[in-house]
Design a protein around this motif. Structure first.
Motif, short mmCIF file in Angstrom:
data_model
loop_
_atom_site.label_atom_id
_atom_site.label_comp_id
_atom_site.label_asym_id
_atom_site.label_seq_id
_atom_site.Cartn_x
_atom_site.Cartn_y
_atom_site.Cartn_z
N LEU A 132 32.15 65.68 51.43
CA LEU A 132 31.75 64.35 51.89
C LEU A 132 30.70 64.46 52.99
N HIS A 133 30.95 65.36 53.93
CA HIS A 133 30.01 65.55 55.04
C HIS A 133 28.68 66.09 54.52
N TYR A 134 28.73 67.05 53.62
CA TYR A 134 27.51 67.67 53.10
C TYR A 134 26.62 66.64 52.41
N TYR A 135 27.19 65.81 51.54
CA TYR A 135 26.37 64.88 50.79
C TYR A 135 25.87 63.71 51.64
N THR A 136 26.68 63.25 52.60
CA THR A 136 26.20 62.17 53.45
C THR A 136 25.06 62.66 54.34
N GLU A 137 25.22 63.82 54.96
CA GLU A 137 24.18 64.34 55.82
C GLU A 137 22.94 64.74 55.01
N ASN A 138 23.15 65.33 53.85
CA ASN A 138 22.03 65.76 53.02
C ASN A 138 21.22 64.57 52.51
N HIS A 139 21.92 63.49 52.17
CA HIS A 139 21.25 62.29 51.68
C HIS A 139 20.32 61.72 52.74
N LEU A 140 20.81 61.60 53.95
CA LEU A 140 19.99 61.06 55.03
C LEU A 140 18.84 62.01 55.36
N MET A 141 19.10 63.31 55.37
CA MET A 141 18.06 64.28 55.69
C MET A 141 16.93 64.22 54.66
N GLN A 142 17.28 64.16 53.37
CA GLN A 142 16.27 64.11 52.32
C GLN A 142 15.43 62.84 52.44
N THR A 143 16.10 61.73 52.68
CA THR A 143 15.38 60.46 52.78
C THR A 143 14.45 60.46 53.98
N THR A 144 14.93 60.97 55.10
CA THR A 144 14.10 61.01 56.31
C THR A 144 12.92 61.95 56.12
N GLN A 145 13.15 63.11 55.53
CA GLN A 145 12.06 64.07 55.33
C GLN A 145 10.99 63.53 54.39
N SER A 146 11.42 62.78 53.38
CA SER A 146 10.45 62.24 52.43
C SER A 146 9.55 61.20 53.07
N LEU A 147 10.04 60.62 54.16
CA LEU A 147 9.26 59.59 54.85
C LEU A 147 8.38 60.17 55.96
N GLN A 148 8.73 61.35 56.44
CA GLN A 148 8.00 61.90 57.59
C GLN A 148 6.53 62.15 57.30
N SER A 149 6.20 62.58 56.07
CA SER A 149 4.81 62.85 55.73
C SER A 149 3.98 61.57 55.70
N GLU A 150 4.66 60.45 55.49
CA GLU A 150 3.97 59.16 55.43
C GLU A 150 4.17 58.35 56.71
N TYR A 151 4.80 58.98 57.66
CA TYR A 151 5.20 58.31 58.90
C TYR A 151 4.03 57.62 59.60
N TYR A 152 4.23 56.38 59.94
CA TYR A 152 3.25 55.56 60.66
C TYR A 152 2.04 55.15 59.82
N GLN A 153 2.00 55.50 58.53
CA GLN A 153 0.89 55.05 57.71
C GLN A 153 0.99 53.56 57.42
N SER A 154 2.20 53.04 57.47
CA SER A 154 2.39 51.60 57.30
C SER A 154 3.59 51.18 58.12
N ASP A 155 3.63 49.91 58.49
CA ASP A 155 4.74 49.41 59.28
C ASP A 155 6.05 49.56 58.53
N GLU A 156 6.03 49.32 57.22
CA GLU A 156 7.27 49.37 56.44
C GLU A 156 7.85 50.78 56.41
N LEU A 157 6.98 51.79 56.23
CA LEU A 157 7.47 53.17 56.14
C LEU A 157 7.91 53.70 57.50
N SER A 158 7.33 53.17 58.58
CA SER A 158 7.72 53.66 59.90
C SER A 158 9.08 53.14 60.32
N VAL A 159 9.57 52.10 59.63
CA VAL A 159 10.91 51.56 59.90
C VAL A 159 11.62 51.38 58.56
N PRO A 160 12.05 52.47 57.92
CA PRO A 160 12.70 52.35 56.61
C PRO A 160 14.12 51.79 56.73
#
Length: 274
Positions: A132-160
């Motif tokens: 349970l811990h692995y999948y919850t933490e991994n899910h958030l980490m993957q989502t956050t990492q996928s947004l970091q490369s696009e970070y601040y390019q748009s208001d929507e992506l900077s506050v997912p």
């Protein structure tokens, strides 16, 4: 160690491995039925159930818990799908229930004692909690990492705003909170919470290295505004360094509901077992 467990416990583990297909079918049926009732995506493959059941059976057979995530199925391609995490957690819960149902039936025709069943529970529960811990933490980490490369390019992506169930969402905050960003986070969280009918929003601050007075004041403003709308706020990812820094500024964090990580927040909400 495995030497602490009796032969009947080892035999149970062998029996689980021999009947893992049956346990997998029961767990999958239960999970998919619940998913359909709650309009969640049926994206968890049979291989996921098979791997988890096998791991639990091997643990019981060995008589000791071995924590390894190397063979666990991943969900990288679908990490942004709404309801994915809840489907995964529901699948793990269904596996646990199907396994205990099998153990209950098995114990009726075997010589398992009460103490042995307790020992089996002590083997299963830590491993289930680890998944349970692995999948919850991994899910958030993957989502956050996928947004970091696009970070601040748009208001929507900077506050997912990432929904993980019908009424629960996560907002990972990365980087500093200045005046403009604080107002943007407030506007986005209020708008999205209303539009998506979010009842609980998890603000994850693990992407923030420090919190100064202004940033903390923005955080309190965001929390107060959302709570006035009836949205429950849980703050996660506050490192000890950040907490110490905030306290040194004379600010009180006791007014916030703070959990160490996403798993603890989901346990608080009753979405995963404690």
């Amino acid at each position: 160690m495995s030497t602490h467990f009796s032969t009947p416990v080892h035999l149970l583990g062998q029996s689980i491995l021999a009947h893992k297909d049956q346990i997998t079918v029961n767990a999958r049926y239960s999970s998919e039925t619940a998913s359909n009732e709650q309009n969640l995506p049926n994206v968890v493959p049979t291989t996921f159930y098979d791997r988890i059941v096998s791991s639990l059976g091997e643990t019981i057979e060995a008589g000791e818990v071995s924590y390894s995530h190397d063979d666990l199925p991943s969900f990288k391609e679908s990490h942004r799908m709404t309801g994915l995490l809840e489907s995964i957690l529901m699948s793990i819960s269904s596996i646990k229930q199907a396994l205990f149902d099998y153990i209950d039936d098995y114990s009726k025709d075997s010589d398992l004692s009460v103490s042995e069943i307790i020992s089996i529970t002590k083997l299963i529960d830590p491993l289930i909690n680890d998944y349970l811990h692995y999948y919850t933490e991994n899910h958030l980490m993957q989502t956050t990492q996928s947004l970091q490369s696009e970070y601040y390019q748009s208001d929507e992506l900077s506050v997912p705003i990432i929904k993980i169930s019908n009424q629960v969402a996560i907002c990972p905050i990365i980087g500093d909170i200045d005046e403009r960003r604080g107002n943007l986070i407030l506007e986005r969280t209020l708008t999205e919470s209303r539009a998506k009918k979010i009842r609980t929003l998890i603000l994850d601050l693990s992407g923030i290295e420090t919190l100064d007075t202004m940033m903390t004041q923005h955080l309190f403003k965001i929390v107060d505004s959302l709570e006035l709308m009836g949205v429950e706020i849980i703050v996660t990812g506050v490192s000890s360094e950040v907490a110490i820094g905030v306290v040194s500024l004379g600010l009180d964090l006791n007014a916030l509901t703070i959990k160490q990580n996403l798993s603890d927040a989901l346990q608080e909400l009753g979405m995963i077992d404690s």
